[in-house]
Design an enzyme around this catalytic site. Structure first.
Site, PDB file in Angstrom:
ATOM      1  N   CYS A   1      -3.815   6.680   1.323  1.00 57.18           N
ATOM      2  CA  CYS A   1      -4.662   6.878  -0.327  1.00 57.18           C
ATOM      3  C   CYS A   1      -4.036   7.800  -1.034  1.00 57.18           C
ATOM      4  O   CYS A   1      -2.522   7.955  -1.237  1.00 57.18           O
ATOM      5  CB  CYS A   1      -6.694   7.600   0.462  1.00 57.18           C
TER       6      CYS A   1
ATOM      7  N   ASP B   1      -7.264  -3.486  -3.877  1.00 54.57           N
ATOM      8  CA  ASP B   1      -7.650  -1.886  -3.814  1.00 54.57           C
ATOM      9  C   ASP B   1      -7.710  -1.297  -5.436  1.00 54.57           C
ATOM     10  O   ASP B   1      -6.334  -1.769  -6.446  1.00 54.57           O
ATOM     11  CB  ASP B   1      -6.022  -1.512  -3.484  1.00 54.57           C
TER      12      ASP B   1
ATOM     13  N   HIS C   1      -8.572  -0.736   0.217  1.00 52.49           N
ATOM     14  CA  HIS C   1      -8.737   0.285   0.157  1.00 52.49           C
ATOM     15  C   HIS C   1      -8.820   1.892   1.150  1.00 52.49           C
ATOM     16  O   HIS C   1     -10.033   2.282   1.139  1.00 52.49           O
ATOM     17  CB  HIS C   1      -8.637   1.487  -1.496  1.00 52.49           C
TER      18      HIS C   1
END
Length: 254
Positions: free
Chosen positions: A134, A189, A221
């Protein structure tokens, strides 16, 4: 996890004290160093278990709380299972902590973490590996660009905002990177759309960076985070295969 030993450590930085998790094989021998960057939800049991799995493959792994300027981990109270759709306020609670980490501060901290690892008796002292998740994928990219002589390999998974229009976007460091890079992107994402994936790849290619980028079909994500609703077991295992292959080829000579 059998075969590893984990402990909490404190690392002095120019801006305070970073709390961190250190894990390594329990054989007492030095192993290649890996700097492991957390996702936005921070240092918590799941990230420790991921670091332990990486350590069990033969690495000494440091997971810093990059929000340390805001407070020690956990900097926000998290449920055991994180579903942002049910708890949108989680992101609002994280925002003040995330705001304490600037790009300049991140690169400065990275130097401290790499110094700390290099000096540790349980590392081989050679260039380190870096992996990030991330927001941590961007930190991995900044670390590779900010300390090129210290990083042999860097990987990022379900990275966010890696190649934006901002003047301090991580991809703009491409021409400083000497490490081998790997990116595992999620195709579902919104923080890393196809045009940013393409922009990142073109920047790395133009700079001559040895890199490999893959888009994981159907992955969201956060797909490596088993304590969240975004988790994908299949994509996570694919990530482990890619990460261990990268480090196995680049860190073993250290």
């Amino acid at each position: 996890m059998a075969g590893t030993h984990g402990s909490s450590v404190d690392i002095a930085t120019p801006d305070g004290t970073a709390d961190a998790y250190l894990t390594h094989p329990d054989d007492g021998a030095p192993h290649p160093a890996v700097l492991f960057y957390m996702d936005a939800f921070g240092l918590r049991p799941h990230l420790r278990s991921m670091a332990d799995r990486l350590a069990s493959a033969g690495y000494t792994v440091l997971v810093p709380n990059v929000y340390y300027r805001h407070g020690r981990a956990p900097v926000v109270e998290l449920p055991e299972f994180i579903n942002p759709a049910d708890r949108p306020e989680i992101f609002e609670s994280i925002r003040p902590a995330a705001g304490t980490l600037t790009p300049e501060g991140a690169v400065r901290d990275a130097g401290v973490y790499l110094d700390w690892l290099a000096a540790h008796p349980l590392t081989t002292g050679g260039p380190a590996g870096v992996t990030g998740y991330c927001m941590g994928a961007g930190l991995a990219l900044r670390t590779a660009g900010g300390h090129p002589e210290r990083v042999a390999a860097a990987a990022g998974f379900h990275g966010a905002y890696l190649a934006t229009d901002a003047p301090d976007s991580p991809h703009l460091l491409a021409d400083r990177i000497t490490a081998e890079l790997y990116f595992g992107h999620a195709d579902q994402d919104r923080t890393n759309p196809a045009e940013q994936i393409d922009r990142l790849g073109k920047a790395l290619g133009a700079a001559g960076v040895h890199h490999h980028s893959e888009v994981y079909a159907g992955a969201h994500h956060g797909f490596t985070q088993a304590d969240t609703s975004m988790y994908s077991a299949e994509a996570t295992e694919r990530h482990w295969t890619a990460l261990l292959d990268l480090f196995g080829r680049t860190l073993r000579s250290g």
